[in-house]
Design a protein around this motif. Structure first.
Motif, PDB file in Angstrom:
ATOM      1  N   LYS A 249       0.844  -1.198   0.000  1.00 22.92           N
ATOM      2  CA  LYS A 249       0.000   0.000   0.000  1.00 22.92           C
ATOM      3  C   LYS A 249       0.880   1.250   0.000  1.00 22.92           C
ATOM      4  CE  LYS A 249      -3.914  -2.064   2.525  1.00 22.92           C
ATOM      5  NZ  LYS A 249      -4.692  -2.012   3.800  1.00 22.92           N
ATOM      6  N   LEU A 250       1.910   1.230   0.838  1.00 24.31           N
ATOM      7  CA  LEU A 250       2.840   2.364   0.900  1.00 24.31           C
ATOM      8  C   LEU A 250       3.576   2.520  -0.434  1.00 24.31           C
ATOM      9  CD1 LEU A 250       4.404   1.763   4.442  1.00 24.31           C
ATOM     10  CD2 LEU A 250       2.718   3.509   3.820  1.00 24.31           C
ATOM     11  N   HIS A 251       3.923   1.406  -1.035  1.00 25.64           N
ATOM     12  CA  HIS A 251       4.634   1.416  -2.311  1.00 25.64           C
ATOM     13  C   HIS A 251       3.785   2.050  -3.410  1.00 25.64           C
ATOM     14  CE1 HIS A 251       7.164   0.179  -5.607  1.00 25.64           C
ATOM     15  NE2 HIS A 251       6.233  -0.620  -6.096  1.00 25.64           N
ATOM     16  N   TYR A 252       2.533   1.603  -3.527  1.00 24.29           N
ATOM     17  CA  TYR A 252       1.653   2.140  -4.560  1.00 24.29           C
ATOM     18  C   TYR A 252       1.383   3.631  -4.329  1.00 24.29           C
ATOM     19  CZ  TYR A 252       0.806  -2.677  -6.017  1.00 24.29           C
ATOM     20  OH  TYR A 252       0.964  -3.968  -6.474  1.00 24.29           O
ATOM     21  N   SER A 253       1.259   4.011  -3.070  1.00 25.20           N
ATOM     22  CA  SER A 253       1.059   5.422  -2.745  1.00 25.20           C
ATOM     23  C   SER A 253       2.278   6.247  -3.163  1.00 25.20           C
ATOM     24  CB  SER A 253       0.809   5.580  -1.245  1.00 25.20           C
ATOM     25  OG  SER A 253       0.675   6.939  -0.890  1.00 25.20           O
ATOM     26  N   ALA A 254       3.476   5.692  -2.939  1.00 23.44           N
ATOM     27  CA  ALA A 254       4.700   6.382  -3.332  1.00 23.44           C
ATOM     28  C   ALA A 254       4.779   6.548  -4.847  1.00 23.44           C
ATOM     29  CB  ALA A 254       5.921   5.610  -2.825  1.00 23.44           C
ATOM     30  N   GLN A 256       2.329   6.760  -6.893  1.00 22.49           N
ATOM     31  CA  GLN A 256       1.328   7.743  -7.318  1.00 22.49           C
ATOM     32  C   GLN A 256       1.812   9.174  -7.100  1.00 22.49           C
ATOM     33  OE1 GLN A 256      -2.205   6.592  -5.182  1.00 22.49           O
ATOM     34  NE2 GLN A 256      -2.560   4.773  -6.452  1.00 22.49           N
ATOM     35  N   THR A 257       2.720   9.350  -6.160  1.00 22.33           N
ATOM     36  CA  THR A 257       3.252  10.700  -5.891  1.00 22.33           C
ATOM     37  C   THR A 257       4.550  10.958  -6.662  1.00 22.33           C
ATOM     38  OG1 THR A 257       4.425   9.924  -3.911  1.00 22.33           O
ATOM     39  CG2 THR A 257       2.191  10.782  -3.609  1.00 22.33           C
ATOM     40  N   GLY A 258       4.887  10.045  -7.559  1.00 21.99           N
ATOM     41  CA  GLY A 258       6.051  10.255  -8.415  1.00 21.99           C
ATOM     42  C   GLY A 258       7.366   9.720  -7.917  1.00 21.99           C
ATOM     43  N   LYS A 259       7.338   8.936  -6.829  1.00 23.02           N
ATOM     44  CA  LYS A 259       8.580   8.364  -6.286  1.00 23.02           C
ATOM     45  C   LYS A 259       8.895   7.070  -7.057  1.00 23.02           C
ATOM     46  CE  LYS A 259       8.378  10.204  -1.564  1.00 23.02           C
ATOM     47  NZ  LYS A 259       7.075  10.896  -1.588  1.00 23.02           N
ATOM     48  N   LYS A 260       9.769   7.175  -8.032  1.00 24.04           N
ATOM     49  CA  LYS A 260      10.154   6.026  -8.856  1.00 24.04           C
ATOM     50  C   LYS A 260      11.675   6.026  -9.000  1.00 24.04           C
ATOM     51  CE  LYS A 260       5.817   6.060 -11.470  1.00 24.04           C
ATOM     52  NZ  LYS A 260       5.195   6.131 -12.799  1.00 24.04           N
ATOM     53  N   PRO A 261      12.381   5.484  -8.018  1.00 21.08           N
ATOM     54  CA  PRO A 261      13.853   5.489  -8.063  1.00 21.08           C
ATOM     55  C   PRO A 261      14.366   4.819  -9.340  1.00 21.08           C
ATOM     56  CG  PRO A 261      13.078   4.780  -5.918  1.00 21.08           C
ATOM     57  CD  PRO A 261      11.875   4.812  -6.796  1.00 21.08           C
ATOM     58  N   GLY A 262      15.396   5.410  -9.909  1.00 18.55           N
ATOM     59  CA  GLY A 262      16.001   4.848 -11.118  1.00 18.55           C
ATOM     60  C   GLY A 262      17.484   4.649 -10.927  1.00 18.55           C
ATOM     61  N   CYS A 263      17.864   4.014  -9.847  1.00 17.04           N
ATOM     62  CA  CYS A 263      19.289   3.798  -9.529  1.00 17.04           C
ATOM     63  C   CYS A 263      19.791   2.559 -10.257  1.00 17.04           C
ATOM     64  CB  CYS A 263      19.477   3.638  -8.027  1.00 17.04           C
ATOM     65  SG  CYS A 263      18.719   4.943  -7.027  1.00 17.04           S
ATOM     66  N   THR A 264      20.792   2.727 -11.107  1.00 21.39           N
ATOM     67  CA  THR A 264      21.326   1.605 -11.874  1.00 21.39           C
ATOM     68  C   THR A 264      22.846   1.576 -11.741  1.00 21.39           C
ATOM     69  OG1 THR A 264      21.447   2.954 -13.874  1.00 21.39           O
ATOM     70  CG2 THR A 264      19.446   1.651 -13.528  1.00 21.39           C
ATOM     71  N   LEU A 265      23.374   0.372 -11.858  1.00 17.23           N
ATOM     72  CA  LEU A 265      24.818   0.184 -11.759  1.00 17.23           C
ATOM     73  C   LEU A 265      25.349  -0.146 -13.144  1.00 17.23           C
ATOM     74  CD1 LEU A 265      27.357  -0.023 -10.020  1.00 17.23           C
ATOM     75  CD2 LEU A 265      26.784  -2.406  -9.569  1.00 17.23           C
TER      76      LEU A 265
END
Length: 265
Positions: A249-254, A256-265
């Motif tokens: 639930k917290l993940h989906y809420s995040a 929806q607010t634009g929190k989409k980390p794009g950390c790549t190695l």
């Protein structure tokens, strides 16, 4: 002497009781400034003793994950200036210390194969900090020492012929009855806090289960959980799965607010 020690212990317990982020009552006798100073000092020593990784891509990757986790911490911690260091160390480990310090071993990046799995470990380690587990362990150690001194003084004052045997038994009972269970409690609590942190930051909580499956696969034989300071991987996975619905639930809420980390190695 024994009365003075007892009074000191009771006073400390009454003044030092706090509540952890999960609602658990804990003993915290030391100030934030004391713990921060100890954390900063310890981290400084580690940087002198361990090889520091200077690879730009690796450091950028780890810093990206840390920045996303730090951004969702309680304000008291999010406003701190955090230092993140990658150590050239083969063990699959990471740690966080009071005072805004995070260390990540390069060995972890071989087991935690994506940003979500690294965030699982980092969230867990930062969870120890915001739950003040270092303070609690230090306070617990101080309280135990006072209690042992009081017991020793009492036995000596009564000239108990079993003084030595009783003190030895108290020491063993303290180790297995108090210190280790508390440590397992801390680990489980940090797992729960870390799961929430990574979910709030937009990382996929389901990857936490995969991470511990990976850890279990590369681990060698361990001592029974009863004598361990950490829950078994099986127990960790079961507990994480119980917490997963709320974390998602917290993940989906995040998301929806634009929190989409794009950390790549």
């Amino acid at each position: 002497m024994k009365n003075a020690l007892l009074a000191l212990a009771i006073t400390g317990l009454l003044l030092g009781c706090k509540t952890s982020p999960t609602g658990r009552t804990q003993l915290a006798l030391y100030s934030d400034s004391d713990m921060n100073s100890m954390g900063v000092q310890s981290f400084s020593q580690l940087k002198k003793q361990m090889a520091i990784n200077t690879d730009t891509r690796t450091n950028r990757y780890v810093q990206c994950i840390a920045d996303n986790i730090i951004a969702v911490l309680p304000q008291k911690y999010a406003s701190q200036k955090w230092e993140v260091v990658v150590f050239d160390e083969d063990s699959a480990n990471a740690f966080a210390l009071p005072g805004g310090k995070i260390g990540v071993h390069t060995g972890l990046l071989k087991v935690a194969v994506n940003q979500h799995q690294v965030a699982t470990v980092m969230g867990h380690e930062v969870g120890h900090v915001i739950a003040e587990h270092s303070n609690e362990r230090a306070s617990q150690s101080s309280a135990i020492q006072i209690g042992m001194q009081a017991a020793d003084a009492t036995l000596k004052s009564t000239q108990n012929q079993y003084h030595g045997a009783i003190m030895t038994a108290l020491g063993v009972g303290t180790q297995y009855g108090v210190i280790l269970p508390f440590s397992r409690t801390h680990e489980s609590e940090a797992d729960e806090i870390g799961l929430d942190l990574m979910a709030k930051a937009g990382f996929d909580p389901k990857e936490s289960v995969t991470l511990w499956q990976n850890m279990s696969a590369v681990g060698s034989g361990a001592s029974p959980e009863f004598l361990s300071t950490h829950p078994s991987p099986k127990t960790r996975i079961e507990d994480l799965r119980k917490e997963m619905p709320e974390a998602m639930k917290l993940h989906y809420s995040a998301l929806q607010t634009g929190k989409k980390p794009g950390c790549t190695l």
